[in-house]
Design an enzyme around this catalytic site. Structure first.
Site, short mmCIF file in Angstrom:
data_model
loop_
_atom_site.label_atom_id
_atom_site.label_comp_id
_atom_site.label_asym_id
_atom_site.label_seq_id
_atom_site.Cartn_x
_atom_site.Cartn_y
_atom_site.Cartn_z
N HIS A 203 33.61 85.61 76.66
CA HIS A 203 33.18 85.83 78.07
C HIS A 203 31.95 85.23 78.45
O HIS A 203 31.55 85.43 79.71
CB HIS A 203 33.47 87.05 78.40
CG HIS A 203 32.38 88.14 78.01
ND1 HIS A 203 32.20 88.84 76.86
CD2 HIS A 203 31.19 88.59 78.79
CE1 HIS A 203 31.37 89.36 76.52
NE2 HIS A 203 30.56 89.38 77.88
C1 UD1 Z 1 29.26 90.61 82.74
C2 UD1 Z 1 27.85 90.82 82.35
C3 UD1 Z 1 27.63 90.86 80.84
C4 UD1 Z 1 28.72 91.55 79.98
C5 UD1 Z 1 30.35 91.44 80.87
C6 UD1 Z 1 31.11 92.65 80.24
C7 UD1 Z 1 26.18 90.01 83.71
C8 UD1 Z 1 25.20 89.01 84.27
N1 UD1 Z 1 27.05 89.85 83.11
O1 UD1 Z 1 29.67 89.35 82.58
O2 UD1 Z 1 26.39 91.06 80.35
O3 UD1 Z 1 28.87 91.15 78.79
O4 UD1 Z 1 30.01 92.03 81.95
O5 UD1 Z 1 32.30 92.21 80.31
O6 UD1 Z 1 25.83 90.99 84.77
N2 UD1 Z 1 36.14 88.91 87.38
C9 UD1 Z 1 37.49 89.12 87.76
N3 UD1 Z 1 37.47 90.56 87.68
C10 UD1 Z 1 36.69 91.57 87.40
C11 UD1 Z 1 35.44 91.15 87.12
C12 UD1 Z 1 35.16 89.77 87.07
O7 UD1 Z 1 38.11 88.46 87.97
O8 UD1 Z 1 37.04 92.75 87.55
C13 UD1 Z 1 35.68 87.52 87.40
C14 UD1 Z 1 35.13 86.71 88.70
O9 UD1 Z 1 35.47 85.64 88.85
C15 UD1 Z 1 33.48 87.05 88.32
C16 UD1 Z 1 33.51 86.60 86.77
O10 UD1 Z 1 34.79 87.28 86.26
O11 UD1 Z 1 32.82 86.06 89.06
C17 UD1 Z 1 32.38 87.08 86.08
O12 UD1 Z 1 32.21 88.48 86.47
P1 UD1 Z 1 30.72 88.98 86.39
O13 UD1 Z 1 30.67 90.53 86.42
O14 UD1 Z 1 29.85 88.29 87.11
O15 UD1 Z 1 30.07 88.80 84.74
P2 UD1 Z 1 30.98 88.84 83.49
O16 UD1 Z 1 31.24 87.57 82.81
O17 UD1 Z 1 32.05 89.83 83.59
N1 UDP Z 2 36.54 95.59 75.13
C1 UDP Z 2 37.75 96.16 75.74
N2 UDP Z 2 38.84 95.47 75.87
C2 UDP Z 2 38.85 94.10 75.94
C3 UDP Z 2 37.52 93.62 75.71
C4 UDP Z 2 36.52 94.40 75.34
O1 UDP Z 2 37.98 97.77 75.70
O2 UDP Z 2 39.86 93.51 76.21
C5 UDP Z 2 35.56 96.68 74.71
C6 UDP Z 2 34.52 96.18 73.91
O3 UDP Z 2 35.36 96.50 72.62
C7 UDP Z 2 33.27 96.82 73.98
C8 UDP Z 2 33.21 96.67 75.42
O4 UDP Z 2 34.52 96.43 76.08
O5 UDP Z 2 33.35 98.01 73.56
C9 UDP Z 2 32.45 95.66 76.18
O6 UDP Z 2 32.68 94.63 75.93
P1 UDP Z 2 32.32 93.11 76.56
O7 UDP Z 2 32.69 92.18 75.52
O8 UDP Z 2 32.95 93.15 77.83
O9 UDP Z 2 30.85 93.25 76.75
P2 UDP Z 2 29.41 93.11 75.96
O10 UDP Z 2 29.43 94.20 75.00
O11 UDP Z 2 29.38 91.71 75.57
O12 UDP Z 2 28.45 93.46 76.94
#
Ligand code: UD1
Ligand code: UDP
Length: 358
Positions: A203
């Site tokens: 991701h």
């Molecule tokens: C964010 C965090 C990252 C963390 C991750 C955990 C930042 C900069 N990044 O990344 O550090 O590891 O969360 O999972 O804060 N989206 C959906 N539905 C949702 C959420 C997101 O469709 O419920 C899609 C949207 O298109 C959005 C994209 O995912 O633009 C990215 O979401 P965003 O929260 O900005 O960053 P993550 O990649 O989730």
């Molecule tokens: N996780 C989860 N379901 C998923 C993917 C991840 O429960 O489908 C859990 C993962 O095991 C961890 C937490 O969500 O405990 C956060 O993981 P993510 O990769 O989203 O974020 P990061 O740790 O890189 O910030």
């Protein structure tokens, strides 16, 4: 004492759940504020349900957007809540935009900020999480470090006041939740047998938003899927990019599933042969579960696991990913159960906060 916890993304719900349990035991009033950064059922509500987290007192419903827009909107809305609630302290977790927004609001209003998961550092230095970590650590009064390396990292930057090695709250939760999971039921739901599949998550923006890197990773998965079963709970960001770049063709034999809840994720992790990931949390959870992780990054904040030969960094290099799946095996003799503390990080953090002498 009144504490405000600010969360918004999947990993933060998990971390707050641990802190809340100990605040509750000590009868501390905690206001829970959700930024709305993650909002799909499988990215947010599912964690509240499975971990029995209470409904947030406020949901700012900010949603997705550019970094400045998202962080700025969170700050504007959070500031209103903070001015109304007047907490004695703001707790922020990890390294997301919600973390940075929460710490900036606290610091500007002169409310002490406590950073849970402080001191983690990694390259590339311009990745959004690294910017969020560095800035949050600079303006936090309490810096709770999950590893000893994190303490060292802060020392190198001249930050020593308010720094505590407490261990990782994610280890606390892993130990607690994995005691009561029904592996059989969850594995059969996905038609899986123990130790007969590889678990994948991707991701990071540098992997998903760069078509060249994403293609390398997906081509590697395509190749691996010829011999091994792959299970890939897909982050919505990654799903969108794969569709946009026309890369679905690489995933014909890959078991794509929707994001799962924490309970299912831990069962999938514990029973996997190997994990391929760019997740910070999952590379540690794989270690807790004694499963090696192949990390799709050039560096990691959890480098101690690479240094002891457990996890391996392969970046987005197709050949190195495939090679690691075939040949990488962890060095069991160097497994150290206490690298991220003793499973009591949450309790230690709350005890320290209660001693706050302002
Ligand atoms: C964010 C965090 C990252 C963390 C991750 C955990 C930042 C900069 N990044 O990344 O550090 O590891 O969360 O999972 O804060 N989206 C959906 N539905 C949702 C959420 C997101 O469709 O419920 C899609 C949207 O298109 C959005 C994209 O995912 O633009 C990215 O979401 P965003 O929260 O900005 O960053 P993550 O990649 O989730
Ligand atoms: N996780 C989860 N379901 C998923 C993917 C991840 O429960 O489908 C859990 C993962 O095991 C961890 C937490 O969500 O405990 C956060 O993981 P993510 O990769 O989203 O974020 P990061 O740790 O890189 O910030």
């Amino acid at each position: 004492m009144k504490i405000l916890s600010f969360v918004g993304a999947r990993p933060q719900f998990i971390k707050e759940a641990v802190i809340h349990e100990h605040l509750k035991k000590k009868k501390i009033n905690e206001i829970l504020v959700h930024s709305g950064q993650h909002y799909d059922f499988n990215m947010s509500d599912i964690f509240f349900k499975i971990l029995d987290i209470r409904k947030p007192d406020y949901n700012l419903n900010i949603g997705s957007g550019t970094h400045a827009w998202q962080t700025g909107m969170m700050m504007i809305e959070l500031e209103k809540v903070v001015l109304k609630e007047k907490p004695d302290m703001i707790l922020v977790y990890g390294d997301t935009n919600s973390t940075l927004a929460g710490s900036l609001v606290g610091a500007k209003l002169k409310i002490p900020v406590a950073h849970i998961e402080a001191g983690i550092r990694q390259k590339p230095k311009d990745m959004p999480e690294e910017i969020n970590r560095v800035l949050t650590d600079r303006i936090s009064r309490y810096l709770f470090c999950p590893s000893k390396l994190a303490v060292e990292n802060l020392k190198k930057e001249g930050i020593e006041n308010g720094v505590y090695f407490t261990g990782d709250v994610m280890y606390d939760l892993f130990l607690k939740i994995t005691q009561n999971l029904d592996d059989k039921v969850i594995l059969s739901k996905y038609n899986l047998e123990p130790k007969e599949y590889i678990l994948v998550t991707v991701h990071r923006d540098f992997n998903t938003d760069n078509p060249g890197r994403l293609k390398n990773i997906l081509e590697a998965l395509e190749e691996i899927s010829k011999d091994s079963k792959l299970v890939f709970p897909i982050h919505p960001r990654t799903k969108k990019r794969i569709e946009e770049f026309g890369f679905s063709k690489f995933l014909k034999n890959v078991g794509i599933i929707d994001p799962v809840g924490y309970d299912e994720m831990m069962v999938l992790t514990e029973n996997s042969l190997k994990v391929i990931t760019d997740s910070g949390g999952l590379q540690k959870e794989a270690y807790f579960a004694k499963v090696p992780a192949i990390i799709l990054m050039e560096d990691t904040g959890w480098i101690e696991l690479v240094n002891i030969g457990w996890n391996v960094l392969v970046d987005a290099d197709k050949d190195r990913i495939i090679e690691a799946v075939i040949n990488h095996s962890p060095d069991f003799s160097r497994f150290d159960e206490h690298i991220y503390g003793d499973g009591k990080a949450g309790e230690k953090i709350v005890d320290i906060l209660l001693e706050d002498k302002r």
